[in-house]
Scaffold this motif. Structure first.
Motif, PDB file in Angstrom:
ATOM      1  N   ASN A 123      -4.418  13.381   1.385  1.00  0.00           N
ATOM      2  CA  ASN A 123      -5.132  13.503   2.651  1.00  0.00           C
ATOM      3  C   ASN A 123      -6.185  12.403   2.784  1.00  0.00           C
ATOM      4  N   LEU A 124      -6.958  12.184   1.718  1.00  0.00           N
ATOM      5  CA  LEU A 124      -7.998  11.157   1.755  1.00  0.00           C
ATOM      6  C   LEU A 124      -7.403   9.762   1.917  1.00  0.00           C
ATOM      7  N   VAL A 125      -6.274   9.511   1.253  1.00  0.00           N
ATOM      8  CA  VAL A 125      -5.627   8.204   1.377  1.00  0.00           C
ATOM      9  C   VAL A 125      -5.137   7.986   2.810  1.00  0.00           C
ATOM     10  N   GLN A 127      -6.258   9.311   5.550  1.00  0.00           N
ATOM     11  CA  GLN A 127      -7.370   9.127   6.479  1.00  0.00           C
ATOM     12  C   GLN A 127      -8.107   7.809   6.248  1.00  0.00           C
ATOM     13  N   GLY A 128      -8.160   7.364   4.998  1.00  0.00           N
ATOM     14  CA  GLY A 128      -8.913   6.165   4.685  1.00  0.00           C
ATOM     15  C   GLY A 128      -8.172   4.861   4.914  1.00  0.00           C
ATOM     16  N   TRP A 129      -6.857   4.872   4.790  1.00  0.00           N
ATOM     17  CA  TRP A 129      -6.073   3.636   4.934  1.00  0.00           C
ATOM     18  C   TRP A 129      -5.718   3.446   6.406  1.00  0.00           C
ATOM     19  N   ARG A 130      -6.704   3.168   7.222  1.00  0.00           N
ATOM     20  CA  ARG A 130      -6.527   3.108   8.673  1.00  0.00           C
ATOM     21  C   ARG A 130      -5.572   2.012   9.122  1.00  0.00           C
ATOM     22  N   GLY A 135      -5.379   6.256  10.192  1.00  0.00           N
ATOM     23  CA  GLY A 135      -6.527   7.072   9.819  1.00  0.00           C
ATOM     24  C   GLY A 135      -6.583   8.377  10.582  1.00  0.00           C
ATOM     25  N   SER A 136      -7.807   8.798  10.906  1.00  0.00           N
ATOM     26  CA  SER A 136      -7.994  10.066  11.604  1.00  0.00           C
ATOM     27  C   SER A 136      -7.467  10.022  13.042  1.00  0.00           C
TER      28      SER A 136
END
Length: 329
Positions: A123-125, A127-130, A135-136
């Motif tokens: 999930n973090l990857v 959202q972070g790898w825009r 991303g979000s």
């Protein structure tokens, strides 16, 4: 009675095939497609949880990876969706095998924690790898059927998910009658004894883990093509993994049709409460409460009271010694 037991799957298949044409509106087709998707994923989860007893709450990681893998292949590399779907699932399966080598080294609550950590990391990857995933803001995936309106698209994906469910059920049935399945059952009953008698427990667990991930990844890829908009917070939500566990436990993890029955109860109920309660978190609390009640008071599921003749193929209750005789010379 034998004729009835053989006719039951045919009756269910006929009702499933005719469902989109029997319901009065496209919303019910959508709800049916969602239910069949969850049934396929719960059956897939049961290839691991039902046979080995390893409870994974992290299978939503494979759902999300399958969704994003398919979506990225289609949008970034212009790969046809019919090719992107199996390629993405194969890549997720390979990743699951690698993760499984480490994950199955722990047991019980530790394995559950590892599976939850897997969801959090993916999930973090996402959202972070825009630059890759959006991303979000999410990822927009074009429809594979641009000539169909939304209701017809629901019908098309209903049958695609139904085909996936049939494949998952057939795989579960085959594994339950194989030497591999006997080894997995021996692991569930007494893993240390199975290993001491020569059962390759590590290899069997990793294989079951990867095979289970394969079908979940295919469901994720179909979901991406169906909805066309991917939100990492949803597709990597632990709620998806919890629903797979709840459906399997409610129906009965030792039965072929257990996860299917659980999905037929939980998925429509979830849709009803979502509509009745609106965009609140109450329906999520209800899901968690039902999962706790099932684990405490009905751990063997609804179908546990029936024999194999009535409930379809099942994992029979036998001692660890009898299971080990099936997989050792």
């Amino acid at each position: 009675m034998r004729i009835a037991s053989r006719a039951f799957p045919l009756l269910i298949a006929a009702l499933a095939l005719g469902y989109p044409w029997l319901v009065p509106n496209y919303y019910l087709v959508y709800a049916g497609a969602l239910t069949v998707m969850y049934a396929a994923m719960a059956t897939s989860w049961n290839l691991l949880g039902g046979f080995t007893g390893y409870v994974s709450l992290g299978h939503s990681a494979f759902f999300g990876l399958g969704a994003y893998g398919t979506g990225l292949l289609v949008t970034r590399l212009d790969v046809p969706w019919a090719v992107a779907l199996p390629v993405s699932a194969a890549l997720v399966t390979a990743l699951a095998a690698g993760v499984g080598v480490a994950a199955v080294r722990v047991r019980g609550a530790s394995f559950v924690i590892v599976s939850i950590a897997l969801v959090s990391m993916t999930n973090l990857v996402a959202q972070g790898w825009r630059s890759l995933t959006g991303g979000s803001s999410g990822l927009q995936v074009p429809s594979p059927f641009p000539g169909l309106h939304r209701g017809q698209t629901h019908m098309a994906f209903f049958y695609l998910f139904l085909a996936l469910l049939a494949l998952a059920l057939l795989t579960w049935w085959y594994v339950s009658r194989s030497r591999f399945g006997a080894g997995l059952r021996a692991i569930r009953e007494d893993e240390d004894k199975a290993e001491s008698l020569g059962v390759p427990t590590a290899a069997y667990k990793v294989t079951a883990f990867a095979l289970s991930a394969l079908f979940v990844a295919l469901a994720g890829g179909l979901y991406a093509l169906w909805f066309g908009s991917l939100d990492p917070i949803f597709v990597f939500s632990i709620l998806i993994g919890s629903n797979m566990v709840l459906m399997s436990l409610l129906g009965g993890v030792r039965h072929l049709y257990g996860p299917l029955l659980g999905a037929l109860i939980v998925a429509p109920a979830g849709e009803y409460f979502l509509i009745a309660l609106g965009e609140t978190q109450i329906h999520l609390t209800a899901t968690g409460l039902v999962l706790i009640l099932v684990v405490l008071f009905m751990p063997d599921g609804i179908l546990a009271r029936f024999t194999r003749r009535h409930a379809g193929p099942s994992i029979p209750d036998r001692s660890a010694g009898e299971r080990l005789q099936e997989v050792t010379p």
